[in-house]
Write an enzyme that holds these catalytic residues in place. Structure first.
Site, PDB file in Angstrom:
ATOM      1  N   HIS A 197       3.044  12.063   7.355  1.00 22.96           N
ATOM      2  CA  HIS A 197       4.302  12.784   7.156  1.00 22.96           C
ATOM      3  C   HIS A 197       5.460  11.822   6.951  1.00 22.96           C
ATOM      4  O   HIS A 197       6.616  12.204   7.084  1.00 22.96           O
ATOM      5  CB  HIS A 197       4.568  13.692   8.357  1.00 22.96           C
ATOM      6  CG  HIS A 197       3.494  14.726   8.522  1.00 22.96           C
ATOM      7  ND1 HIS A 197       3.547  15.957   7.896  1.00 22.96           N
ATOM      8  CD2 HIS A 197       2.316  14.693   9.183  1.00 22.96           C
ATOM      9  CE1 HIS A 197       2.461  16.641   8.205  1.00 22.96           C
ATOM     10  NE2 HIS A 197       1.682  15.893   8.974  1.00 22.96           N
ATOM     11  N   GLY A 218      -0.268 -18.832  20.054  1.00 26.92           N
ATOM     12  CA  GLY A 218       0.497 -17.752  20.690  1.00 26.92           C
ATOM     13  C   GLY A 218      -0.007 -16.365  20.288  1.00 26.92           C
ATOM     14  O   GLY A 218      -0.241 -15.497  21.128  1.00 26.92           O
TER      15      GLY A 218
END
Ligand code: F6P
Length: 567
Positions: A391, A273
């Site tokens: 950040h 998958g």
């Protein structure tokens, strides 16, 4: 269970364990001074440059890792994969995602049969179908062209296609091909995800692609039934044939669901998958959005790396080097995580995809022979595009825990911007960070340097950076469909290499089963409590209390009505 020994019993493993003491005496500041070492830690393939000079490794470390590869029979294991042997032994399957992007004339055998013609039959069918939808010769039930696609799927039937779609969105060539079209992904069984997906969509112009390898995944099937209801309540049940198609290995269940088998796109149990983005799982929705020729370039990029991985000596082999270094970091140096930091917003969904590929593949506790492992495997993968991550979590990476980082950048931007009068173009601004961060991590900043800068004494400990934090840099020429395919395959094979070294089965995923079984027990309970008022039973105190509160606080939707989102 075989009586096979573990890789940790071999001499090269023990040697590397010892070698950690040597490496612990070094600092990247000094290692990077060795020009010869740094130069030989740069490798290039088809324009992609890997620089691993900021790994906490000397040249003899790399030699030792190659010895480990030999002890783990890495070459033989790669060959076994390419030969279609059942290396996914717990599911008794070949692992042949490489066949999904092979040229027509290539041969890959699974169980004595060359699978490449089957692959191309499906690819040709996708090409034909997607062209008909895109040029308006396949229309919806009311005669309108289908310009919007909702792909329903979860895990491997979602994350890879989402990554590639997100990456192609701003590639000028791909974007041109996608004009006027929309591709969305419905993954979570949370009805809010349905609401978000159908918001602004018209069933008359929407094609739903149900993507599920097994066609039994609870989330996907409930979402598929929900979207079937959304279509048939608006256009009548006969509209489903025109508005719903499927991708699966289980064509019997596809037909049972009510989708015409002629509109089903097959793949095979030798495709895991999480390795299925190059099958119809990704190729169908992406071809509907961008056209088959664009997606073919993506497949070609992946195929380029497949050949490189199979035929290039380990010293120059990108996935092999990356895999060995990951083992070195995770198992020997003891760093449990890996940050994936693409300096490109178009790779925004790369880390979430790699999370599944890596953590579902290598988060194992026993060897392929079932022996409990006396060492940790797998990494905790996470990441965000730079500079956003800077950040957010980089504080921890610079001064907190040591997390090996993958910096990924592109030489050319998909969307160049320059403002007259600015010091640099916007892409150069972005890439300044790509080039700076690895050195900040490696060199750090010493108290002596801070003293010279007249930093107040009480701030020196806070402003000191220990450095010696490993990273590697991958620089791609650009991020077109071909390069995106290459990047995908580099990571897929890197993860396989890690698993081959650890001696685990990277291609099964038994660990996801238990939670599914328990959820079905809860589902049954919710049903009988909601419909017959039966009390919660058969659970521990904690679950019983929570479930009871959940049921008592909200009566739920009456069972004799259908309710769809109201957005
Ligand atoms: O979460 C487990 C898993 O089996 C994944 O391996 C897979 O990618 C996902 O579920 C979806 O499965 P399917 O494609 O069968 O719906």
């Amino acid at each position: 269970m075989a009586s096979a020994s573990l890789i940790s019993d071999t001499e090269p493993w023990k040697d590397l364990k010892e070698h950690v003491n040597e490496i612990n005496k070094t600092h990247l500041r000094d290692l990077l001074n060795d020009v010869e070492r740094s130069q030989s830690m740069m490798v290039e393939n088809d324009g992609i440059i890997l620089d691993y000079s900021r790994q906490r490794a000397r040249l003899d470390t790399i030699d030792k890792l190659f010895k480990l590869a030999e002890a783990a029979q890495l070459r033989q294991k790669i060959d076994r994969m390419y030969n279609g042997e059942h290396i996914n032994s717990t599911e008794n399957r070949s692992v042949l995602h490489i066949a999904l992007r092979a040229p027509r004339d290539k041969i890959f055998y699974s169980d004595g049969k060359n699978v490449v013609p089957d692959v191309w039959n499906v690819l040709d069918k996708i090409k034909d179908f997607s062209e008909r939808v895109r040029n308006g010769s396949w229309v919806g039930a009311t005669g309108k062209a289908l310009k919007d696609v909702v792909a329903i799927g979860i895990g491997g039937s979602f994350l890879g296609p989402l990554f590639v779609h997100t990456a192609l969105q701003t590639d000028p060539e791909a974007a041109e091909c996608a004009k006027g079209r929309q591709l969305q992904f419905l993954a979570n069984v949370d009805p809010v995800d349905v609401a978000r997906n159908i918001k602004g969509l018209n069933p008359e112009t929407t094609l739903v692609v149900v993507v599920s390898k097994t066609f039994t995944t609870a989330e996907t099937m409930l979402n598929a039934r929900t979207m079937r209801e959304w279509i048939s309540s608006a256009l009548g049940p006969q509209a489903v044939a025109k508005h719903m198609v499927a991708v699966s290995t289980n064509l019997v269940l596809v037909e049972k669901f009510g989708i015409d088998p002629a509109n089903a796109f097959a793949f095979w149990d030798w495709v895991g998958g999480r390795y299925s983005v190059c099958s119809a799982v990704g190729v169908l929705p992406l071809s509907l959005q961008y056209g088959f020729p664009t997606v073919e370039k993506f497949l070609n990029g992946a195929s380029n790396i497949d050949t490189h991985f199979h035929s290039t000596p380990f010293e120059k082999n990108l996935p092999v080097l990356l895999g060995l270094l990951s083992v070195w970091n995770a198992t020997f140096l003891g760093y449990p995580a890996r940050a994936i930091l693409p300096y490109s917003q178009s790779l925004e969904k790369f880390a979430p995809h790699i999370q599944q590929v890596s953590m579902e593949s290598n988060g194992k506790g026993v060897s392929i022979d079932g022996i409990p492992l006396p060492f940790e495997t797998g990494e905790i993968d996470f990441g965000e595009p730079g500079t956003n991550g800077q950040h957010s979590f980089y504080q921890l990476i610079h001064q907190g825990r040591v997390i090996p980082c993958d910096f990924i950048g592109a030489i050319r931007s998909q969307q160049p911007v320059y403002l007259k009068g600015e010091v640099v173009s916007n892409h150069d601004e972005l890439m300044s960070n790509f080039f700076a961060q690895p050195d900040a991590l490696a060199y750090g900043k010493t108290p002596e340097q801070l003293l010279l800068e007249n930093v107040a004494a009480h701030l020196i400990p806070h402003k000191t950076f220990s450095g010696n934090r490993p990273s590697l840099s991958l620089l791609l020429p650009s991020l077109n469909a071909y390069n995106i395919g290459q990047l995908l395959a580099i990571y897929e094979h890197r993860i396989a290499v890690e698993g081959f070294i650890w001696g685990i089965n990277s291609f099964d995923q038994w660990g996801v089963e238990l939670g599914k079984v328990l959820a079905s027990q809860v589902r049954k309970q919710l049903h009988v409590s909601r419909t017959k008022g039966e009390p919660v039973q058969g659970f521990n105190v904690s679950t019983t209390t929570l479930l009871t509160k959940y049921l008592e606080a909200e009566p739920g939707i009456p069972f004799d009505t259908t309710v769809l989102p109201k957005v």
